[in-house]
Design an enzyme around this catalytic site. Structure first.
Site, PDB file in Angstrom:
ATOM      1  N   HIS A  77       0.836  -1.193   0.000  1.00 59.71           N
ATOM      2  CA  HIS A  77       0.000   0.000   0.000  1.00 59.71           C
ATOM      3  C   HIS A  77       0.874   1.248   0.000  1.00 59.71           C
ATOM      4  O   HIS A  77       0.835   2.041   0.929  1.00 59.71           O
ATOM      5  CB  HIS A  77      -0.943  -0.013   1.196  1.00 59.71           C
ATOM      6  CG  HIS A  77      -1.783  -1.254   1.276  1.00 59.71           C
ATOM      7  ND1 HIS A  77      -2.460  -1.635   2.404  1.00 59.71           N
ATOM      8  CD2 HIS A  77      -2.058  -2.197   0.349  1.00 59.71           C
ATOM      9  CE1 HIS A  77      -3.105  -2.768   2.165  1.00 59.71           C
ATOM     10  NE2 HIS A  77      -2.870  -3.132   0.920  1.00 59.71           N
ATOM     11  N   ASN A  78       1.662   1.392  -1.035  1.00 56.71           N
ATOM     12  CA  ASN A  78       2.508   2.570  -1.195  1.00 56.71           C
ATOM     13  C   ASN A  78       1.648   3.663  -1.808  1.00 56.71           C
ATOM     14  O   ASN A  78       0.884   3.405  -2.741  1.00 56.71           O
ATOM     15  CB  ASN A  78       3.662   2.249  -2.133  1.00 56.71           C
ATOM     16  CG  ASN A  78       4.328   0.919  -1.801  1.00 56.71           C
ATOM     17  OD1 ASN A  78       3.707  -0.129  -1.914  1.00 56.71           O
ATOM     18  ND2 ASN A  78       5.566   0.955  -1.392  1.00 56.71           N
TER      19      ASN A  78
END
Lengths: 589, 271
Positions: A516-517
């Site tokens: 979840h960048n």
């Protein structure tokens, strides 16, 4: 000599979820669209097939569906001033490669962000005062409200057949759902998943402590379902091979199952695979993108002229492509000026285990990616931050997503790392342990950003993107506060002992944490502090657009995909209803 | 266990429990769970393989490691996951052959690794692997250097000739870094070996390790099954069917069982 292709209306960089969404919508609006995917074609049949799909070593450990970092990777450092070094093997996060992107191998946990996330700076100022946070917490408003995005969330959830228990329908709190969610116009299209024993034990303990447990909203679909386009999705079989695997059952929502067939059937749309985009070409005078240059499967450089360019690549890759293309002002942490690469954020994760020491048979392999029970009592808008010194929060869940034993073999603290003691502990605890996770928000910090590496280059000779990141103080305080709450629930679950994983070290690129960048090409209200406007349209080049979690000004305490999908439909609407008729900036500066 | 439940009883039991599992446990649902559990035949997960402690371990063809390297690996992995009277360890499980095949193939060659310089081998751990070696090179050089350390410090003996506590002392020295190797940080060698050993013990047996699915049987992981849809809400029921490998020719058939036109069964009664 650069090969020149026939011009198209729209070039999409990437062939994943947002490219599928835009490809279908824009082709149906009459535009010619080509999606340029660096990987190959993949379909449920013949590619995602049992029994060979159920191979932990190939997919989970050796990363069969993830980006090939021998071609292109990032360099990484913890802080400004340190020498960045290349990520030589995948670890912390797993960007995808191939048609469908990460939405092929995701777990399917599908969360809406609470309403205040979209106006976080204004919300904090109003609720806690403008001096509540120091200047190093560079949270911002998104330029869009939850109310504006809500219909697009609802539509995306219908496309994907999301299965869950609604908690707030039109302001009415619903029993069994998440009472802390924003009002939804409709319930989920499908009922929630079954409840594993992990979730049951967690839910019982959480409820006893006064919290509000509910089933995690899931793209592991719970019944035979036909989406608004006519795609048929099957019920989930709980096989325990979701992330990072393709689903052979047509039961996990993916671009291939839900969207792509309808794009591929349209003669206006082309999925061009093995096309590695190097840069966006643009006209310095006219301030418009003119197309993209990519390397094809044979290694030839190819120019694809286009009237619109949409960056649909992974979160890192969109801002890095802008930097490699010289578009916008690169962010400089020394002066805190520039916007491309700014406000890179991640996700703040901690975990806990409850060891029943043989007193329960958990069967952790009877699993699904989004099979879990959660509480949202500690997400940002759910509790009072007064006196706590931080902003943000997240959900706590007991997921039963995997019992695959190379990676899943929990043992109590103090167990030897190898040898007889380890072996016996693994045997004792494998089938009698429940794992909890805290899925926390991520606050932007002036020293966390994406740039270009001065030393290392990719296979095409371009500079690598450079990631500078460590967990900011705000998030460390938050993780400490909420991990204590999680430990309290773990304690109440009736095990023989618990284990708690605190966030007390520097960020490391090595162990897998989450993909979840976010951030780096953020949306906002001011061109000085954002890359795209509220419609995800570049402030600099009006025919350039950026999709995906690249545009999140800060990351919420939830998985990003629901918001990514909703924003893509929101942007597609703006393109079709406003931009195509009258190309130009949709927000005046 | 003497009585066998009919298929019909089994479906009834599953139905009762399936409904009741959403509410707090009761004595009757517990009984239903037990009935289902007892109907699982034959009991296989949780059962050790037929194995004679101390018997010589079959060694397959080696593709990468030479004979001396193989003796080192076999001895080392057996200390990392040792045999017990009932449950064999990594050597019996074929972890040597697993590691050898991995090193001979794409993983060993550093496929999907970024291998461009410059090289900064003494980087902080947060920046990850920074050595110039592919995994195959790491093993080749690392084994030679560990063997040299052992012969220099243990009276000219080889690692595999040491007794178990002394082998553990060497492995601990590599793990902590107290043993210094000339060409690499010793913890990098140790952690690679440990990770590959765990992989070899638990990966699908088609890769050469996890012989007879011993790792899976030991913890109770059934392997490559494709569905537990009708079992996931039956709490505290041990799953005792034999594990399935992706190389099992019956695996594809086993998936489909229970999801025929006749409707769903939980597929626990036969294989």
């Amino acid at each position: 000599m650069v090969l020149r292709m026939k011009p198209v209306d729209v070039a999409l960089v990437g062939g994943g979820l947002t490219a599928a969404i835009l490809g279908k919508e824009l082709a149906e609006a009459g535009l010619t669209v080509v999606a340029l995917e660096r990987g190959g074609m993949r379909q449920t049949v013949p590619d995602f097939q049992s029994p060979t799909m159920h191979d932990e070593l190939k997919f989970d450990v050796r990363h069969a569906y993830a980006q090939d970092v021998s071609v292109q990777t990032l360099s990484f450092r913890n802080f400004v001033g340190q020498q960045a070094l290349p990520m030589r093997q995948l670890g912390s996060f797993l960007p995808a490669e191939g048609v469908g992107g990460g939405a092929v191998h995701w777990n399917g946990q599908t969360w809406r962000f609470q309403p205040e996330w979209f106006a976080l700076r204004s919300w904090v100022n109003e609720r806690y005062g403008p001096d509540f946070l120091d200047d190093d917490v560079t949270i911002q408003d998104w330029g869009i409200t939850y109310e504006e995005l809500e219909p697009y969330y609802t539509f995306f959830e219908k496309v994907m057949g999301i299965s869950g228990a609604p908690g707030n329908v039109k302001g009415q709190i619903q029993v069994g759902g998440n009472p802390f969610e924003g009002p939804r116009s409709e319930p989920y299209p499908n009922p929630p998943m079954k409840q594993s024993q992990s979730g049951y034990l967690f839910g019982q303990a959480a409820a006893q402590l006064g919290y509000h447990p509910f089933p995690v909203p899931s793209a592991n679909v719970t019944r035979h379902y036909t989406n608004p386009f006519g795609a048929k999705i099957n019920p989930c079989m709980y096989c325990g091979f979701c992330d990072p695997f393709g689903c052979e059952h047509y039961a996990k929502a993916s671009p291939q199952v839900c969207i792509l067939p309808f794009a591929l059937a349209n003669k206006n749309f082309e999925m061009r695979t093995h096309a590695y985009v190097l840069r966006v070409e643009w006209d310095r005078q006219a301030k418009v993108a003119t197309g993209v240059t990519y390397v094809d499967a044979q290694g030839r450089e190819v120019f694809q002229p286009a009237n619109m360019v949409v960056l649909c690549a992974f979160a890192h890759h969109n801002p890095i492509l802008m930097l490699q293309s010289g578009i916008g002002q690169p962010y400089d942490p020394a002066t805190r000026t520039g916007m491309v690469g700014r406000n890179y954020t991640y996700q703040t994760m901690t975990g806990a285990e409850v060891f029943y020491d043989g007193g329960k048979v958990i069967n952790p392999f009877m699993a699904a990616g989004a099979l879990g029970t959660a509480i949202d009592d500690f997400n940002n808008g759910s509790f009072d931050h007064t006196g706590l010194g931080f902003i943000g929060g997240g959900y706590i869940a007991a997921y039963q997503t995997t019992g695959r034993p190379i990676y899943y073999h929990p043992v109590p603290e103090g167990t030897p790392r190898w040898g007889l003691g380890w072996k016996q502990a693994v045997r004792r605890h494998y089938n009698s342990t429940v794992s909890l996770s805290f899925h926390g928000s991520s606050a932007p910090h002036p020293n966390n950003y994406l740039g270009l590496d001065p030393t290392y280059t990719d296979a095409f000779g371009q500079p690598l993107g450079m990631l500078t990141y460590d967990f900011p103080y705000n998030d460390r305080l938050m993780a400490r506060y909420i991990t204590e709450k999680m430990a309290g629930i773990a304690q109440a679950m009736g095990g023989k002992q618990i284990g708690v994983g605190w966030l007390d070290d520097h960020y490391s690129i090595v162990p897998y944490q989450t993909t979840h960048n976010t951030g780096g090409a953020i949306m906002g209200t001011d061109p000085k502090t954002s890359v795209v406007n509220r419609y995800l349209q570049s402030w600099d080049l009006h025919n350039l657009w950026v999709m995906g979690s690249s545009v999140f000004p800060q990351n919420a305490g939830y998985n990003p995909t629901d918001t990514v999908g909703a924003l893509a439909y929101w942007a597609a609407d703006a393109m079709i209803k406003q931009y195509i008729k009258n190309p130009g900036p949709l927000v005046q500066t | 266990m003497t009585e066998k439940l009919s298929r019909r009883d089994l479906l009834k039991a599953a139905g009762v429990a399936g409904v009741a599992a959403t509410v707090p446990e009761t004595a009757s649902t517990e009984a239903a769970h037990q009935q289902v559990a007892q109907a699982n035949l034959p009991p296989a997960v949780g059962q050790p393989p037929a194995y004679v402690p101390g018997a010589p371990v079959e060694r397959g063809v080696l593709f990468f490691l030479n004979d001396e390297e193989a003796r080192f690996i076999e001895a080392a992995v057996e200390r990392l996951i040792p045999a017990e009277p009932e449950w064999p360890g990594a050597a019996w499980a074929g972890v040597l052959n697993f590691i050898d095949r991995q090193l001979a193939a794409a993983y060993g060659a550093g496929a999907r690794m970024y291998l461009k310089g410059p090289w900064i081998p003494d980087a902080p751990p947060q920046q990850g692997y920074q050595l110039r070696y592919t995994p195959a090179q790491l093993y080749r050089i690392g084994i030679a250097e560990v063997r040299a350390h052992v012969t220099a410090n243990y009276g000219g003996r080889e690692f595999w000739d040491l007794n178990a506590p002394v082998m553990d002392e060497v492995l601990s020295g590599l793990e902590s870094g107290s043993i210094q190797l000339p060409s690499m940080p010793s913890p990098v060698f140790f952690e690679t070996l440990l990770a590959n050993t765990v992989e070899g013990f638990f990966a699908d047996p088609v890769y050469g390790g996890n012989r007879e699915m011993v790792g899976w049987r030991m913890v109770g992981f059934p392997g490559a099954y494709a569905q537990y849809v009708d079992l996931v809400e039956l709490y505290n029921v041990p799953f005792t069917r034999p594990p399935i490998s992706i190389g099992d020719t019956g695996a594809r058939h086993a998936y489909l069982e229970g999801h025929t036109q006749a409707g769903h069964t939980h597929g626990a009664q036969k294989r």
